[in-house]
Scaffold this active site. Structure first.
Site, PDB file in Angstrom:
ATOM      1  N   CYS A   1     -70.840  -0.744-112.065  1.00  0.00           N
ATOM      2  CA  CYS A   1     -69.999  -0.068-111.067  1.00  0.00           C
ATOM      3  C   CYS A   1     -68.947   0.835-111.704  1.00  0.00           C
ATOM      4  O   CYS A   1     -68.405   1.721-111.050  1.00  0.00           O
ATOM      5  CB  CYS A   1     -69.333  -1.096-110.162  1.00  0.00           C
ATOM      6  SG  CYS A   1     -70.552  -2.061-109.268  1.00  0.00           S
TER       7      CYS A   1
ATOM      8  N   HIS B   1     -63.838   2.427-106.610  1.00  0.00           N
ATOM      9  CA  HIS B   1     -65.236   2.022-106.432  1.00  0.00           C
ATOM     10  C   HIS B   1     -65.329   1.238-105.130  1.00  0.00           C
ATOM     11  O   HIS B   1     -64.460   0.413-104.829  1.00  0.00           O
ATOM     12  CB  HIS B   1     -65.677   1.164-107.613  1.00  0.00           C
ATOM     13  CG  HIS B   1     -66.928   0.400-107.340  1.00  0.00           C
ATOM     14  ND1 HIS B   1     -68.084   1.028-106.932  1.00  0.00           N
ATOM     15  CD2 HIS B   1     -67.203  -0.935-107.376  1.00  0.00           C
ATOM     16  CE1 HIS B   1     -69.017   0.103-106.728  1.00  0.00           C
ATOM     17  NE2 HIS B   1     -68.506  -1.090-106.986  1.00  0.00           N
TER      18      HIS B   1
ATOM     19  N   ASN C   1     -72.130  -0.819-101.102  1.00  0.00           N
ATOM     20  CA  ASN C   1     -71.764  -0.681-102.512  1.00  0.00           C
ATOM     21  C   ASN C   1     -72.912   0.043-103.224  1.00  0.00           C
ATOM     22  O   ASN C   1     -73.983  -0.530-103.398  1.00  0.00           O
ATOM     23  CB  ASN C   1     -71.537  -2.086-103.092  1.00  0.00           C
ATOM     24  CG  ASN C   1     -71.176  -2.063-104.570  1.00  0.00           C
ATOM     25  OD1 ASN C   1     -71.311  -1.050-105.240  1.00  0.00           O
ATOM     26  ND2 ASN C   1     -70.736  -3.210-105.079  1.00  0.00           N
TER      27      ASN C   1
HETATM   28  O1  UT7 Z   1     -69.395  -3.847-107.276  1.00  0.00           O
HETATM   29  C1  UT7 Z   1     -69.368  -4.884-108.199  1.00  0.00           C
HETATM   30  C2  UT7 Z   1     -68.253  -5.803-107.943  1.00  0.00           C
HETATM   31  N1  UT7 Z   1     -68.507  -6.616-106.806  1.00  0.00           N
HETATM   32  C3  UT7 Z   1     -67.494  -7.076-106.082  1.00  0.00           C
HETATM   33  O2  UT7 Z   1     -66.371  -6.733-106.365  1.00  0.00           O
HETATM   34  C4  UT7 Z   1     -67.762  -8.057-104.967  1.00  0.00           C
HETATM   35  C5  UT7 Z   1     -66.725  -9.149-104.972  1.00  0.00           C
HETATM   36  N2  UT7 Z   1     -66.931 -10.216-104.013  1.00  0.00           N
HETATM   37  C6  UT7 Z   1     -66.939 -10.023-102.656  1.00  0.00           C
HETATM   38  O3  UT7 Z   1     -66.833  -8.901-102.209  1.00  0.00           O
HETATM   39  C7  UT7 Z   1     -67.018 -11.221-101.742  1.00  0.00           C
HETATM   40  O4  UT7 Z   1     -66.828 -12.394-102.489  1.00  0.00           O
HETATM   41  C8  UT7 Z   1     -68.361 -11.321-100.948  1.00  0.00           C
HETATM   42  C9  UT7 Z   1     -68.414 -10.215 -99.890  1.00  0.00           C
HETATM   43  C10 UT7 Z   1     -69.518 -11.193-101.904  1.00  0.00           C
HETATM   44  C11 UT7 Z   1     -68.443 -12.663-100.234  1.00  0.00           C
HETATM   45  O5  UT7 Z   1     -67.317 -12.889 -99.421  1.00  0.00           O
HETATM   46  P1  UT7 Z   1     -66.609 -14.334 -99.440  1.00  0.00           P
HETATM   47  O6  UT7 Z   1     -65.564 -14.297 -98.403  1.00  0.00           O
HETATM   48  O7  UT7 Z   1     -66.174 -14.591-100.847  1.00  0.00           O
HETATM   49  O8  UT7 Z   1     -67.761 -15.293 -98.939  1.00  0.00           O
HETATM   50  P2  UT7 Z   1     -68.360 -16.578 -99.690  1.00  0.00           P
HETATM   51  O9  UT7 Z   1     -69.091 -16.187-100.915  1.00  0.00           O
HETATM   52  O10 UT7 Z   1     -67.289 -17.546 -99.822  1.00  0.00           O
HETATM   53  O11 UT7 Z   1     -69.457 -17.101 -98.651  1.00  0.00           O
HETATM   54  C12 UT7 Z   1     -69.097 -17.935 -97.595  1.00  0.00           C
HETATM   55  C13 UT7 Z   1     -70.304 -18.402 -96.813  1.00  0.00           C
HETATM   56  C14 UT7 Z   1     -71.287 -19.286 -97.572  1.00  0.00           C
HETATM   57  O12 UT7 Z   1     -71.652 -20.323 -96.693  1.00  0.00           O
HETATM   58  P3  UT7 Z   1     -70.987 -21.799 -96.849  1.00  0.00           P
HETATM   59  O13 UT7 Z   1     -71.426 -22.282 -98.190  1.00  0.00           O
HETATM   60  O14 UT7 Z   1     -69.517 -21.584 -96.721  1.00  0.00           O
HETATM   61  O15 UT7 Z   1     -71.592 -22.531 -95.682  1.00  0.00           O
HETATM   62  C15 UT7 Z   1     -72.497 -18.399 -97.780  1.00  0.00           C
HETATM   63  O16 UT7 Z   1     -73.702 -19.111 -97.842  1.00  0.00           O
HETATM   64  O17 UT7 Z   1     -71.082 -17.325 -96.305  1.00  0.00           O
HETATM   65  C16 UT7 Z   1     -72.472 -17.543 -96.548  1.00  0.00           C
HETATM   66  N3  UT7 Z   1     -73.147 -16.268 -96.720  1.00  0.00           N
HETATM   67  C17 UT7 Z   1     -73.615 -15.521 -95.691  1.00  0.00           C
HETATM   68  N4  UT7 Z   1     -73.643 -15.751 -94.360  1.00  0.00           N
HETATM   69  C18 UT7 Z   1     -74.181 -14.781 -93.570  1.00  0.00           C
HETATM   70  C19 UT7 Z   1     -73.336 -15.580 -97.878  1.00  0.00           C
HETATM   71  N5  UT7 Z   1     -73.947 -14.405 -97.610  1.00  0.00           N
HETATM   72  C20 UT7 Z   1     -74.114 -14.339 -96.254  1.00  0.00           C
HETATM   73  C21 UT7 Z   1     -74.676 -13.386 -95.391  1.00  0.00           C
HETATM   74  N6  UT7 Z   1     -74.689 -13.638 -94.064  1.00  0.00           N
HETATM   75  N7  UT7 Z   1     -75.174 -12.204 -95.838  1.00  0.00           N
END
Ligand code: UT7
Length: 331
Positions: A113, A258, A288
């Site tokens: 990125c 980014h 992204n």
């Molecule tokens: O460009 C390179 C750099 N990348 C970044 O900077 C990305 C950085 N990270 C993020 O943007 C965020 O952490 C995410 C958008 C990837 C995720 O957001 P989050 O608020 O950290 O969510 P999480 O990972 O804590 O996921 C929470 C829940 C999980 O379920 P449980 O275990 O709490 O029941 C996941 O299984 O959301 C679930 N989940 C989804 N649910 C519906 C994960 N992906 C999805 C999905 N749809 N697509």
């Protein structure tokens, strides 16, 4: 000292638009989850045989046209990508042929990125040193070809989009140009955002074991850890660009970060005590797009009249590696 300036810009995204609603037909997800967690509403994905070079080529043509130069003038091509058409050679060599360029130096750069800012910085050094006069710098990605579009891969696949953005760099004739660039990396947590294969670590042999471990050929991301690092590194590297040029935030017209997550951008604005208006965001429409996100955003910001001649802008990136980088530019 020779300073390099951006003389032309262009971008291209594939025609297929994939909305959050479309994704609910492929996997267990929802528009609400994707929008709340990331701000993304839709993204563009390549179709069929379409690959990174098919996006880079029209973006490059537009930048060449916008700069009003003849492709013959180009004497360096740098393509930032982690989704090249082939494992080797790189997209840059394909572009040399597609654009009918002279047999100039062409190479790909893999800084995820942060790739576009790394590529811009690299080309800037060649112009500053006087070695080259016209550089084509591109960020191009077709990441959708690598992601798992089922519920198993939903944490990654809903976030990424495809696209390309390009700029032409030439020596500046006035005050405009790249004021400074700042590159960083830290490999200790690289496995928080990586794709293990294909690679020379052992995943290079197609055998029964590697087919069973096919998920190792998909990107993996520990989203929370990456998020935590991003919201610290973005402000650091933006501040570094300000300090280097004795600037305050008031001197800056626009910051182009980014586009990884709208919440990251909002959090960075808040941490720096800056109004969100100073940060450009178009992740809502593109997701992204890795190395392509900054040049696409730059093109749109210019089109929308958010950057005018004489303005100072800052590009800032963070991604796999980890890598992070910034560039201060007078437009
Ligand atoms: O460009 C390179 C750099 N990348 C970044 O900077 C990305 C950085 N990270 C993020 O943007 C965020 O952490 C995410 C958008 C990837 C995720 O957001 P989050 O608020 O950290 O969510 P999480 O990972 O804590 O996921 C929470 C829940 C999980 O379920 P449980 O275990 O709490 O029941 C996941 O299984 O959301 C679930 N989940 C989804 N649910 C519906 C994960 N992906 C999805 C999905 N749809 N697509």
């Amino acid at each position: 000292m020779i300073r390099s300036a951006i003389k032309g810009i262009g971008y291209h995204v594939p025609s297929q638009v994939v909305t959050n609603q479309d994704l609910t037909e492929l996997m267990d997800t929802s528009d609400e989850w994707i929008k709340t967690r990331s701000g993304i509403e839709e993204r563009h994905w390549v179709q069929g045989d379409e690959a990174a070079s098919d996006l880079a080529f029209p973006a490059a043509k537009k930048a060449i046209e916008n700069a009003g130069i003849n492709p013959e003038e180009i004497d360096l091509v740098v393509v930032a990508t982690i989704s090249s058409d082939y494992f080797f050679p790189g997209v840059s060599s394909q572009l040399q042929e597609m654009l009918g360029l002279r047999n100039v130096g062409c190479f790909d750069l893999r800084a995820a990125c942060s790739g576009f800012v790394y590529a811009l910085s690299t080309a800037d050094q060649f112009i500053q040193s006087g070695m080259y006069k016209t550089a084509l710098v591109i960020g191009a990605e077709a990441q959708s070809k690598f992601i798992n579009k089922t519920t198993e891969g939903r944490d990654i696949s809903v976030l990424f989009g495809d696209g390309a953005g390009a700029v032409i760099l030439q020596p500046s004739q006035d005050e405009a140009g790249i004021l400074s660039t700042h590159l960083h990396s830290e490999g200790k947590d690289m496995k928080n955002l990586w794709m293990e294969g294909p690679g020379s670590s052992g995943l290079n042999q197609i055998n029964k074991l590697t087919i069973e471990q096919a998920q190792r050929y998909e990107p993996f991301m520990n989203g929370r850890e990456v998020f935590k690092n991003a919201v610290v590194r973005f402000p650091e590297v933006i501040q570094e660009a300000l300090d280097k040029n004795n600037l305050s935030m008031d001197d800056v017209a626009l910051i182009i970060p980014h586009q990884a997550n709208l919440r990251i951008i909002q959090s960075v604005a808040k941490r720096m005590g800056v109004n969100m208006d100073k940060f450009y965001a178009n992740i809502q429409r593109y997701g992204n797009t890795t190395a392509a996100s900054i040049p696409i955003a730059l093109c749109e910001a210019v089109e929308e009249g958010k950057i005018k001649a004489g303005d100072t802008i800052i590009l800032a990136a963070f991604g796999a590696g980890y890598t992070w980088a910034s560039a201060a530019i007078r437009w």
